[in-house]
Write an enzyme that holds these catalytic residues in place. Structure first.
Site, PDB file in Angstrom:
ATOM      1  N   SER A 149       0.856  -1.188   0.000  1.00 42.94           N
ATOM      2  CA  SER A 149       0.000   0.000   0.000  1.00 42.94           C
ATOM      3  C   SER A 149       0.889   1.234   0.000  1.00 42.94           C
ATOM      4  O   SER A 149       2.030   1.194   0.493  1.00 42.94           O
ATOM      5  CB  SER A 149      -0.901   0.027   1.234  1.00 42.94           C
ATOM      6  OG  SER A 149      -1.553   1.287   1.361  1.00 42.94           O
ATOM      7  N   TYR A 162      -1.637  -1.292  10.265  1.00 42.31           N
ATOM      8  CA  TYR A 162      -1.791  -1.549   8.832  1.00 42.31           C
ATOM      9  C   TYR A 162      -0.632  -0.922   8.062  1.00 42.31           C
ATOM     10  O   TYR A 162      -0.003  -1.575   7.221  1.00 42.31           O
ATOM     11  CB  TYR A 162      -3.123  -0.986   8.344  1.00 42.31           C
ATOM     12  CG  TYR A 162      -3.373  -1.222   6.876  1.00 42.31           C
ATOM     13  CD1 TYR A 162      -3.853  -2.448   6.426  1.00 42.31           C
ATOM     14  CD2 TYR A 162      -3.128  -0.223   5.939  1.00 42.31           C
ATOM     15  CE1 TYR A 162      -4.071  -2.677   5.070  1.00 42.31           C
ATOM     16  CE2 TYR A 162      -3.344  -0.439   4.592  1.00 42.31           C
ATOM     17  CZ  TYR A 162      -3.821  -1.666   4.161  1.00 42.31           C
ATOM     18  OH  TYR A 162      -4.023  -1.886   2.814  1.00 42.31           O
TER      19      TYR A 162
END
Length: 258
Positions: A149, A162
């Site tokens: 990401s 995350y």
């Protein structure tokens, strides 16, 4: 005893392919001529819909439930792949999870929640790589694509575990590229803000406003779609034969211009 399907057709495993990016990648692989293993942890109905979409493109499919953070489960899944296909050409490690605690409230995160995010996003990638290595080494031109990401590369609005886990995915991609080379190419993708359910879950009532603001600040004038991501994955697999250890940012130029 191994039961071979078409021995000339390439086979791809996509973890976390019940919905979202994983499902879109699985369907794109089926469209590109691959047989596809659809993996899910909990969402069986959605995973079956992915299977049907893959089959509509002529793919032979195998639907396997597996918690990628559990080694016995991963070992059984890879065994089932060998049993049915006798080969594995592509591994897309896409399974992932997050929590909904914003970064500024990281001190409220329970250790158990932190550990669960890392178990799926980081340990899961390790276990998939560990147990698919032998099959990949038997393939002619194998490759692995990991879902990272943009928040693994620069600060963002995603929860701390995350973001940290996706930074770990990028680091692991580089190390695995060295460890598995020259036989297996290993790359990662780093999507930016993406249209769809994931960002709706993260942004809640602010989804439309914040996505519009991000699109207006992006050189290509919109946010990322799952189809954009799948296109890059297919390109990495099918065409970029001298690229390994890279993380490809898919954000329409936003990160480079803001």
């Amino acid at each position: 005893m191994t039961t071979l399907c078409n021995p000339y057709k390439k086979v791809a495993l996509v973890t976390g392919s019940a919905s979202g990016i994983g499902a879109t990648i699985a369907i794109a692989l089926a469209r590109a001529g691959y047989d596809v293993i659809v993996n899910y942890s909990r969402s069986e109905d959605s995973a079956r819909a992915t299977v049907e979409a893959c089959q509509a493109h002529g793919a032979d499919t195998l639907l396997l439930q597996c918690d990628v953070s559990d080694e016995d489960s991963v070992r059984q899944m890879v065994g089932a792949i060998r049993e049915k296909y006798g080969r594995l050409d592509v591994v897309c490690s896409n399974a992932g999870m997050s929590i909904d605690t914003p970064p500024r409230k990281f001190d409220l995160i329970e250790v158990e929640d932190w550990d669960r995010v890392f178990a799926v996003n980081v340990r899961g990638l390790f276990l998939i790589a560990k147990h698919t290595k032998a099959l990949l080494f038997e393939a002619e031109k194998p490759c692995m694509v990991n879902t990272a990401s943009i928040v693994g590369m620069r600060p963002g609005a995603q929860p701390l575990p995350y973001s940290a886990s996706k930074a770990a995915v990028i680091s692991m991609t580089q190390t695995l590229a060295n460890a598995l080379g020259p036989k297996v190419r290993v790359n990662a993708i780093a999507p930016g803000w993406m249209e769809g359910d994931w960002m709706k879950w993260m942004l809640r009532d602010n989804y439309d406003k914040l996505m519009t603001r991000r699109a207006n600040a992006t050189p290509l004038g919109r946010c990322v779609t799952m189809e954009d991501v799948a296109e890059v994955v297919i390109t990495l697999i099918e065409h970029m034969h001298f690229v390994t250890g890279e993380t490809i940012v898919i954000d329409g130029g936003f990160a480079k211009t803001t």
